[in-house]
Design an enzyme around this catalytic site. Sequence first.
Site, PDB file in Angstrom:
ATOM      1  CE1 TYR A 194      -0.353  18.676   1.843  1.00  0.00           C
ATOM      2  CE2 TYR A 194       1.231  17.105   2.712  1.00  0.00           C
ATOM      3  CZ  TYR A 194       0.170  17.962   2.906  1.00  0.00           C
ATOM      4  OH  TYR A 194      -0.380  18.101   4.160  1.00  0.00           O
ATOM      5  CE  LYS A 253      -1.526  14.729   2.386  1.00  0.00           C
ATOM      6  NZ  LYS A 253      -1.719  15.385   3.668  1.00  0.00           N
ATOM      7  CD  GLU A 282      -8.801  17.716   8.551  1.00  0.00           C
ATOM      8  OE1 GLU A 282      -8.472  16.556   8.253  1.00  0.00           O
ATOM      9  OE2 GLU A 282      -9.004  18.604   7.694  1.00  0.00           O
ATOM     10  CG  LEU A 313      -6.664  14.816   3.712  1.00  0.00           C
ATOM     11  CD1 LEU A 313      -6.634  15.573   2.387  1.00  0.00           C
ATOM     12  CD2 LEU A 313      -5.261  14.574   4.210  1.00  0.00           C
TER      13      LEU A 313
HETATM   14  N1  PDD Z   1      -1.006  15.115   6.875  1.00  0.00           N
HETATM   15  N2  PDD Z   1      -5.929  15.758   7.965  1.00  0.00           N
HETATM   16  C1  PDD Z   1      -5.002  16.645   7.579  1.00  0.00           C
HETATM   17  C2  PDD Z   1      -5.352  18.088   7.614  1.00  0.00           C
HETATM   18  C3  PDD Z   1      -3.733  16.207   7.156  1.00  0.00           C
HETATM   19  O1  PDD Z   1      -2.809  17.100   6.755  1.00  0.00           O
HETATM   20  C4  PDD Z   1      -3.443  14.817   7.171  1.00  0.00           C
HETATM   21  C5  PDD Z   1      -2.115  14.277   6.725  1.00  0.00           C
HETATM   22  C6  PDD Z   1      -4.445  13.924   7.601  1.00  0.00           C
HETATM   23  C7  PDD Z   1      -4.225  12.427   7.644  1.00  0.00           C
HETATM   24  O2  PDD Z   1      -4.187  11.885   6.343  1.00  0.00           O
HETATM   25  P1  PDD Z   1      -3.335  10.575   6.027  1.00  0.00           P
HETATM   26  O3  PDD Z   1      -3.830   9.526   6.950  1.00  0.00           O
HETATM   27  O4  PDD Z   1      -3.664  10.272   4.613  1.00  0.00           O
HETATM   28  O5  PDD Z   1      -1.885  10.917   6.260  1.00  0.00           O
HETATM   29  C8  PDD Z   1      -5.674  14.430   7.988  1.00  0.00           C
HETATM   30  C9  PDD Z   1       0.301  14.697   6.395  1.00  0.00           C
HETATM   31  C10 PDD Z   1       0.807  13.476   7.074  1.00  0.00           C
HETATM   32  C11 PDD Z   1       1.269  15.877   6.471  1.00  0.00           C
HETATM   33  O6  PDD Z   1       0.837  16.953   6.104  1.00  0.00           O
HETATM   34  O7  PDD Z   1       2.425  15.706   6.859  1.00  0.00           O
END
Ligand code: PDD
Length: 286
Positions: free
Chosen positions: A33, A150, A182, A206
């Site tokens: 996703y 992801k 994280e 991620l």
């Molecule tokens: N989550 N780490 C994890 C485990 C994440 O699920 C996310 C993003 C990030 C940040 O990635 P980005 O900057 O590309 O959004 C880091 C999204 C926002 C979610 O699951 O809603």
Amino acid sequence: MTRTVYVNGQYLPETEAKVSIFDRGFLMADAVYEVTSVLDGKLIDFEGHAVRLKRSLDELDMAAPCSKEELLEIHRKLVELNGIEEGLIYLQVTRGSDGDRNFVFPSDDIRPTIVLFTQNKPGLADSPAARKGAKVISIEDIRWGRRDIKTVQLLYPSMGKMMAKNAGADDAWMIEDGYVTEGTSNNAYFVKSGKIVTRPLSTDILHGITRKAVLRMAAEAQMEVEERLFTIDEAKEADEAFTTSASAFVMPVVEIDGVQLGDGTPGPIAKRLREIYLDESLKAAI
Ligand code: PDD
């Protein structure tokens, strides 16, 4: 208001959108996703999300459902049809369905499933939560070893958010082998004596699209950044801390495991980075 969503080539009212019960996304979490934010009715860092989606698909040997150009068109059309000024677009691609439950991947002629929907979030940029800052707790990281992909395997992150909620906090940072990996849905940083510290990229975390942009903007603003492993104790002794994600941009962290950082309000570097990020991202939004 009934949302218009996108499923496998069709724009439909959310109540009419359907996916098979044999879909491998549903049965096996065999799906990836992306979450892209919308500000001023425009997409933030669409290119970054499209590139990471392709990487996730390639890593899992999953077919791309459509081209990048088509993906952009779908995102834009959903923003328009749902009148989104500020919000998020959720995109999910699954390996599809072969009409039964099998551990073995189906043959190549199975079509991937693609679903997109919008989330209207007025006040996303000027968020009261960001003005206050977040409280986080630390929990063990027991996720699988390919966190750079992801996937929709979000049960443990979801449990982590519940652990935080039950502890009166907003989120959780995860720890593996003594080091912070994280946040449950964001990348984690602390600031000590003006230096921003965050974990380097690997399969353990991620590769955040917001992380990449924020680190570039920090360097451009002459801020010092160090990518290295760090412990939760170091973060607790920091002057300030923050997280980054597409859904919350730069979110100041004001408390870790009950320990207040600085004066307990968002730190100057986190606040500055949030401003720069929102400013620059809006200029580049498409
Ligand atoms: N989550 N780490 C994890 C485990 C994440 O699920 C996310 C993003 C990030 C940040 O990635 P980005 O900057 O590309 O959004 C880091 C999204 C926002 C979610 O699951 O809603």
